[in-house]
Design an enzyme around this catalytic site. Structure first.
Site, mmCIF file in Angstrom:
data_model
loop_
_atom_site.group_PDB
_atom_site.id
_atom_site.type_symbol
_atom_site.label_atom_id
_atom_site.label_comp_id
_atom_site.label_asym_id
_atom_site.label_seq_id
_atom_site.Cartn_x
_atom_site.Cartn_y
_atom_site.Cartn_z
ATOM 1 N N TYR A 50 0.847 -1.218 0.000
ATOM 2 C CA TYR A 50 0.000 0.000 0.000
ATOM 3 C C TYR A 50 0.865 1.242 0.000
ATOM 4 O O TYR A 50 1.681 1.414 0.855
ATOM 5 C CB TYR A 50 -0.927 0.044 1.199
ATOM 6 C CG TYR A 50 -1.969 -1.047 1.240
ATOM 7 C CD1 TYR A 50 -2.270 -1.830 0.126
ATOM 8 C CD2 TYR A 50 -2.682 -1.296 2.405
ATOM 9 C CE1 TYR A 50 -3.238 -2.822 0.183
ATOM 10 C CE2 TYR A 50 -3.655 -2.286 2.456
ATOM 11 C CZ TYR A 50 -3.918 -3.051 1.349
ATOM 12 O OH TYR A 50 -4.872 -4.027 1.396
HETATM 13 N N1 LIG Z 1 -6.782 -8.110 1.076
HETATM 14 C C1 LIG Z 1 -6.979 -7.425 -0.016
HETATM 15 O O1 LIG Z 1 -6.711 -7.897 -1.136
HETATM 16 C C2 LIG Z 1 -7.557 -6.032 0.086
HETATM 17 C C3 LIG Z 1 -8.011 -5.367 -1.072
HETATM 18 C C4 LIG Z 1 -8.551 -4.087 -0.894
HETATM 19 C C5 LIG Z 1 -8.638 -3.505 0.352
HETATM 20 N N2 LIG Z 1 -8.156 -4.165 1.452
HETATM 21 C C6 LIG Z 1 -8.233 -3.562 2.805
HETATM 22 O O2 LIG Z 1 -9.575 -3.170 3.067
HETATM 23 C C7 LIG Z 1 -9.614 -1.791 3.418
HETATM 24 C C8 LIG Z 1 -10.934 -1.223 2.995
HETATM 25 O O3 LIG Z 1 -11.035 -1.150 1.596
HETATM 26 P P1 LIG Z 1 -11.028 0.232 0.869
HETATM 27 O O4 LIG Z 1 -10.476 1.245 1.784
HETATM 28 O O5 LIG Z 1 -10.290 0.073 -0.413
HETATM 29 O O6 LIG Z 1 -12.568 0.483 0.491
HETATM 30 P P2 LIG Z 1 -13.889 0.650 1.359
HETATM 31 O O7 LIG Z 1 -13.618 0.544 2.807
HETATM 32 O O8 LIG Z 1 -14.921 -0.212 0.733
HETATM 33 O O9 LIG Z 1 -14.281 2.174 1.004
HETATM 34 C C9 LIG Z 1 -13.693 3.200 1.762
HETATM 35 C C10 LIG Z 1 -13.765 4.520 1.012
HETATM 36 O O10 LIG Z 1 -15.114 5.001 0.959
HETATM 37 C C11 LIG Z 1 -15.115 6.412 1.120
HETATM 38 N N3 LIG Z 1 -15.799 6.718 2.398
HETATM 39 C C12 LIG Z 1 -15.577 6.167 3.632
HETATM 40 N N4 LIG Z 1 -16.402 6.694 4.550
HETATM 41 C C13 LIG Z 1 -17.154 7.589 3.914
HETATM 42 C C14 LIG Z 1 -18.185 8.456 4.340
HETATM 43 N N5 LIG Z 1 -18.594 8.490 5.607
HETATM 44 N N6 LIG Z 1 -18.765 9.269 3.419
HETATM 45 C C15 LIG Z 1 -18.387 9.244 2.127
HETATM 46 N N7 LIG Z 1 -17.397 8.446 1.658
HETATM 47 C C16 LIG Z 1 -16.783 7.616 2.539
HETATM 48 C C17 LIG Z 1 -13.656 6.838 1.180
HETATM 49 O O11 LIG Z 1 -13.145 7.029 -0.162
HETATM 50 P P3 LIG Z 1 -13.213 8.411 -0.970
HETATM 51 O O12 LIG Z 1 -13.133 9.531 0.006
HETATM 52 O O13 LIG Z 1 -12.072 8.353 -1.891
HETATM 53 O O14 LIG Z 1 -14.534 8.401 -1.675
HETATM 54 C C18 LIG Z 1 -13.005 5.606 1.746
HETATM 55 O O15 LIG Z 1 -11.619 5.554 1.514
HETATM 56 C C19 LIG Z 1 -8.377 -1.193 2.765
HETATM 57 O O16 LIG Z 1 -7.993 0.028 3.356
HETATM 58 C C20 LIG Z 1 -7.380 -2.304 2.975
HETATM 59 O O17 LIG Z 1 -6.859 -2.235 4.281
HETATM 60 C C21 LIG Z 1 -7.650 -5.413 1.330
#
Ligand SMILES: NC(=O)c1ccc[n+]([C@@H]2O[C@H](COP(=O)([O-])OP(=O)(O)OC[C@H]3O[C@@H](n4cnc5c(N)ncnc54)[C@H](OP(=O)(O)O)[C@@H]3O)[C@@H](O)[C@H]2O)c1
Length: 310
Positions: A50
């Site tokens: 990351y």
């Molecule tokens: N193991 C794997 O292969 C894998 C793959 C992907 C992710 N992950 C892990 O999972 C975690 C979560 O996934 P993710 O961060 O990619 O996506 P997510 O949690 O599904 O979406 C989070 C995103 O939504 C938006 N958001 C969050 N709260 C909000 C609110 N209250 N109002 C409006 N928008 C909001 C923000 O993006 P914006 O502000 O940009 O809109 C935020 O970064 C990652 O950080 C990582 O640690 C693991």
């Protein structure tokens, strides 16, 4: 909430770290981490990779920021559970014994700590036999550099194989699975959940907000949120996605809370889930995520979300 049969006792929201050094700079990341810890949060998810895909980044940025944050807290470490991953970073590719050893030392250095609480194989690269990967993880556990190990993006078949190798060879055993799972991505429930349940592992689902779609900020195909996730989130805006948002609207209004809180509370209520993983780029966004931990949905609300999303 305990993870599997481990001693890791974690908060009901696993804070996603891929935004640190990507959509949140170090100062904004510190604000998110401070607010999360102030609310009682103790469980941070990151990876060595990351976020190497972000413009100007090469990887390791998220771990470096988390390490600087730990140092800023005066080195207080034992009240935080740090999960990181190996295997997906082009600079440290795969899950060979050599790569795991080197990657772990690099992660420890960036995180400014002497141990990783939960160390995942980021995906099932299968570049070497599972025996080699598990042997290398086991060495790290014996050396005290890693407390527990987990698997991410494994199929049921390969997870079952890994667990039986650990049992047969007396090696460290995966205690957790990190799959892609949320209200609009439910393949996990039929594919891997039965095995996870039978084997006593815990699940930490990632993309718990479907890249922001489940916050409700994507209502039209023309939406431009200004986020690099815009395109990926809008892809969920089909008939099913719209149905899910409608039900989230009703339930969030009834509880006077956000759609994000309801979506996370639904996920947290599912069998095997220890804590959903979601990220926030600032403390305002985080507030909605934290609210999910105190939110309990009724059986009828859960059933209507199940129906809308199936
Ligand atoms: N193991 C794997 O292969 C894998 C793959 C992907 C992710 N992950 C892990 O999972 C975690 C979560 O996934 P993710 O961060 O990619 O996506 P997510 O949690 O599904 O979406 C989070 C995103 O939504 C938006 N958001 C969050 N709260 C909000 C609110 N209250 N109002 C409006 N928008 C909001 C923000 O993006 P914006 O502000 O940009 O809109 C935020 O970064 C990652 O950080 C990582 O640690 C693991």
């Amino acid at each position: 909430m305990k993870i599997g049969d481990s001693e890791l006792d974690v908060y009901g929201l696993n804070l996603g770290g891929n935004v640190f050094g990507w959509t949140a700079d170090e100062q904004q990341s510190f604000a998110v981490l401070d607010a999360y810890a102030a609310a009682g949060g103790n469980f941070i998810d990151t990876a060595d990779s990351y976020f190497h895909r972000a413009p100007g980044n090469s990887g390791g940025e998220s771990e470096t920021i988390i390490g600087n944050w730990l140092a800023k807290r005066g080195g207080r470490r034992d009240d935080v559970v740090i999960a990181t991953k190996v295997g997906s970073w082009p600079a440290r590719p795969g899950v060979s014994a050599k790569n795991i050893r080197e990657a772990a030392d690099d992660s420890l250095r960036r995180l400014q700590t002497d141990h990783i609480d939960l160390y995942y194989a980021h995906r099932d690269v299968a570049d070497v036999p599972l025996e080699e990967t598990l042997g290398a993880f086991d060495e790290l556990v014996r050396a005290g550099k890693v407390r527990y190990i987990g698997a991410s993006n494994y199929t049921a078949e390969r997870l079952a194989e890994a667990l039986s190798i650990s049992d047969r060879e007396g090696l460290a055993r995966y205690v957790a699975l990190q799959p892609h799972y949320n209200l609009v991505e439910r393949a996990y429930e039929t594919d891997v959940l039965p095995l996870v349940q039978r084997e006593g592992l815990s699940t930490l689902p990632y993309f718990a907000l479907a890249k922001g779609f489940l916050t409700g900020k994507y209502r039209s195909r023309e939406t431009d949120s200004g986020s690099p996730r815009n395109e990926g989130a809008i892809a969920y805006l089909d008939h099913r996605g719209e149905r899910v948002l409608e039900v989230l609207d009703d339930i969030s209004a009834a509880h006077k809370t956000s759609l994000a809180s309801v979506a996370l509370a639904w996920l947290a209520s599912r069998p095997t889930v220890a804590a959903p993983i979601a990220s926030a780029r600032n403390a305002e966004q985080l507030a909605d995520l934290l609210a999910s931990v105190e939110l309990t949905l009724t059986d009828a609300e859960i059933a209507s979300l199940d129906e809308a999303s199936s």
